[in-house]
Design a protein around this motif. Structure first.
Motif, PDB file in Angstrom:
ATOM      1  N   UNK A 102     -37.510  -6.557 -11.983  1.00 31.71           N
ATOM      2  CA  UNK A 102     -36.617  -5.633 -11.621  1.00 31.71           C
ATOM      3  C   UNK A 102     -37.636  -4.310 -12.071  1.00 31.71           C
ATOM      4  N   UNK A 103     -38.272  -4.491 -13.136  1.00 29.65           N
ATOM      5  CA  UNK A 103     -39.564  -3.612 -13.647  1.00 29.65           C
ATOM      6  C   UNK A 103     -40.694  -3.539 -12.659  1.00 29.65           C
ATOM      7  N   UNK A 104     -41.185  -4.731 -12.260  1.00 32.97           N
ATOM      8  CA  UNK A 104     -42.232  -4.949 -11.217  1.00 32.97           C
ATOM      9  C   UNK A 104     -41.655  -3.893 -10.104  1.00 32.97           C
ATOM     10  N   UNK A 105     -40.442  -4.120  -9.394  1.00 28.92           N
ATOM     11  CA  UNK A 105     -39.990  -3.731  -8.276  1.00 28.92           C
ATOM     12  C   UNK A 105     -39.947  -2.091  -8.506  1.00 28.92           C
ATOM     13  N   UNK A 106     -39.494  -1.644  -9.671  1.00 29.95           N
ATOM     14  CA  UNK A 106     -39.269  -0.233  -9.801  1.00 29.95           C
ATOM     15  C   UNK A 106     -40.810   0.557  -9.791  1.00 29.95           C
ATOM     16  N   UNK A 107     -41.774  -0.149 -10.397  1.00 27.63           N
ATOM     17  CA  UNK A 107     -42.983   0.427 -10.488  1.00 27.63           C
ATOM     18  C   UNK A 107     -43.874   0.330  -9.131  1.00 27.63           C
ATOM     19  N   UNK A 108     -43.575  -0.666  -8.591  1.00 29.54           N
ATOM     20  CA  UNK A 108     -44.585  -0.907  -7.161  1.00 29.54           C
ATOM     21  C   UNK A 108     -43.732   0.180  -6.249  1.00 29.54           C
ATOM     22  N   UNK A 109     -42.514   0.350  -6.296  1.00 29.38           N
ATOM     23  CA  UNK A 109     -41.707   1.030  -5.530  1.00 29.38           C
ATOM     24  C   UNK A 109     -42.137   2.613  -5.565  1.00 29.38           C
ATOM     25  N   UNK A 110     -42.104   2.929  -6.801  1.00 27.71           N
ATOM     26  CA  UNK A 110     -42.577   4.414  -6.999  1.00 27.71           C
ATOM     27  C   UNK A 110     -44.003   4.477  -6.614  1.00 27.71           C
ATOM     28  N   UNK A 111     -44.953   3.618  -6.675  1.00 30.97           N
ATOM     29  CA  UNK A 111     -46.373   3.878  -6.452  1.00 30.97           C
ATOM     30  C   UNK A 111     -46.594   3.699  -5.018  1.00 30.97           C
ATOM     31  N   UNK A 112     -45.797   2.848  -4.165  1.00 28.34           N
ATOM     32  CA  UNK A 112     -45.949   2.376  -2.848  1.00 28.34           C
ATOM     33  C   UNK A 112     -44.566   2.402  -2.287  1.00 28.34           C
ATOM     34  N   UNK A 113     -44.102   3.601  -1.843  1.00 26.30           N
ATOM     35  CA  UNK A 113     -42.777   3.634  -1.139  1.00 26.30           C
ATOM     36  C   UNK A 113     -42.596   2.836   0.039  1.00 26.30           C
TER      37      UNK A 113
END
Length: 87
Positions: free
Chosen positions: A68-79
């Motif tokens: 979940x933390x990886x998803x949040x970080x990646x989606x913020x950086x790569x919408x």
């Protein structure tokens, strides 16, 4: 002789990879403290980032929260990434 902590090149080419890897690199030190890592396994046509757990992350009971933390970080950086799966 293998080099410890070497970053392996992705097995495929995708235009989003540099941004995804940069986002993951911000979290890899935290994964490494517990003996784990993650690598990109695939990016589906509909934008799902598929990750492969490595090391201790594969058997860790906290991996759903880590994902979940990886998803949040990646989606913020790569919408363009719509979801993150990890196995």
């Amino acid at each position: 002789m293998p080099v410890e902590n070497a970053t392996l090149a992705p097995t495929f080419d995708h235009p989003l990879m540099p941004r995804i890897e940069a986002a993951l690199d911000t979290l890899r030190p935290y994964l490494a403290t517990d003996g784990g890592n993650v690598r990109v396994a695939n990016i589906t046509p509909d934008g799902v980032l598929q990750l492969q757990w490595e090391g201790a992350c594969g058997a860790c009971p906290m991996s759903p929260m880590t994902r979940a933390g990886l998803e949040d970080t990646v989606k913020k950086a790569v919408p363009e990434i719509t979801a993150v799966e990890a196995r």
